[in-house]
Scaffold this motif. Structure first.
Motif, short mmCIF file in Angstrom:
data_model
loop_
_atom_site.label_atom_id
_atom_site.label_comp_id
_atom_site.label_asym_id
_atom_site.label_seq_id
_atom_site.Cartn_x
_atom_site.Cartn_y
_atom_site.Cartn_z
N SER A 149 1.66 3.82 5.03
CA SER A 149 1.69 5.09 4.31
C SER A 149 1.98 4.99 2.88
O SER A 149 2.08 4.19 2.16
CB SER A 149 2.69 6.04 4.92
N GLU A 193 -4.45 11.55 -0.69
CA GLU A 193 -3.79 11.84 -1.96
C GLU A 193 -4.80 11.93 -3.11
O GLU A 193 -4.63 12.73 -4.03
CB GLU A 193 -2.69 10.82 -2.26
N THR A 223 0.82 -1.21 0.00
CA THR A 223 0.00 0.00 0.00
C THR A 223 0.86 1.26 0.00
O THR A 223 0.53 2.24 -0.67
CB THR A 223 -0.95 0.00 1.21
N ASN A 244 0.67 4.42 -2.46
CA ASN A 244 0.46 5.77 -1.92
C ASN A 244 1.51 6.75 -2.44
O ASN A 244 1.20 7.93 -2.66
CB ASN A 244 0.44 5.74 -0.40
N VAL A 298 -4.17 7.64 3.94
CA VAL A 298 -3.19 8.33 3.09
C VAL A 298 -3.61 8.24 1.62
O VAL A 298 -3.53 9.23 0.89
CB VAL A 298 -1.78 7.74 3.30
N SER A 299 -4.08 7.08 1.21
CA SER A 299 -4.54 6.90 -0.17
C SER A 299 -5.65 7.89 -0.49
O SER A 299 -5.62 8.56 -1.54
CB SER A 299 -5.07 5.48 -0.38
N PRO A 335 -6.97 0.66 0.25
CA PRO A 335 -6.58 2.05 0.46
C PRO A 335 -6.61 2.41 1.95
O PRO A 335 -7.43 1.88 2.70
CB PRO A 335 -7.63 2.85 -0.30
N THR A 336 -5.71 3.29 2.33
CA THR A 336 -5.66 3.80 3.70
C THR A 336 -6.09 5.26 3.69
O THR A 336 -6.38 5.83 2.62
CB THR A 336 -4.23 3.70 4.26
#
Length: 121
Positions: free
Chosen positions: A121, A80, A39, A43, A76-77, A73-74
């Protein structure tokens, strides 16, 4: 050491389009060498897309991340993706709102809301 050199090189790139190309080339080199991206790798791609204002490419990256068997996705994803939408040449409040709504309603395979996973991240 190669990773730290790459990180230093990336930090010195001022041109967003150049950064975008280099990040995608390194990503492809990793895959060609047999490395499986995590991930955090996706990212980085999303961040480069956001910096360049390339929402279309960011959407493609997010779709590949979401299509992956074991990655999600996190926060952070999604951050962004929001940045990419807001910096896009076709940026509009509708596009940003669309990404926001998608992130807000996203539930990972474990049932967590967007970004509720390990926080990679």
């Amino acid at each position: 050491e190669r990773v730290s050199n790459f990180s230093r090189d990336i930090a010195n790139i001022n041109d967003a389009k150049t950064l975008l190309v280099k990040v995608f080339l390194v990503f492809q080199e990793m895959r060609d060498a047999g490395a499986k991206p995590d991930t955090a790798c996706y990212n980085v791609l999303l961040g480069a897309c956001a910096r360049a204002g390339d929402f279309t490419r960011a959407r493609d990256v997010l779709n590949k991340l979401m299509d992956s068997d074991d990655l999600e996705p996190t926060h952070v994803s999604w951050r962004e993706m929001l940045r990419a939408a807001s910096r896009s040449k076709t940026a509009s409040s509708h596009l940003v709102e669309q990404v926001w709504n998608e992130a807000s309603s996203y539930r990972g395979s474990n049932g967590d809301r967007a970004g509720g996973g390990s926080g990679s991240s």
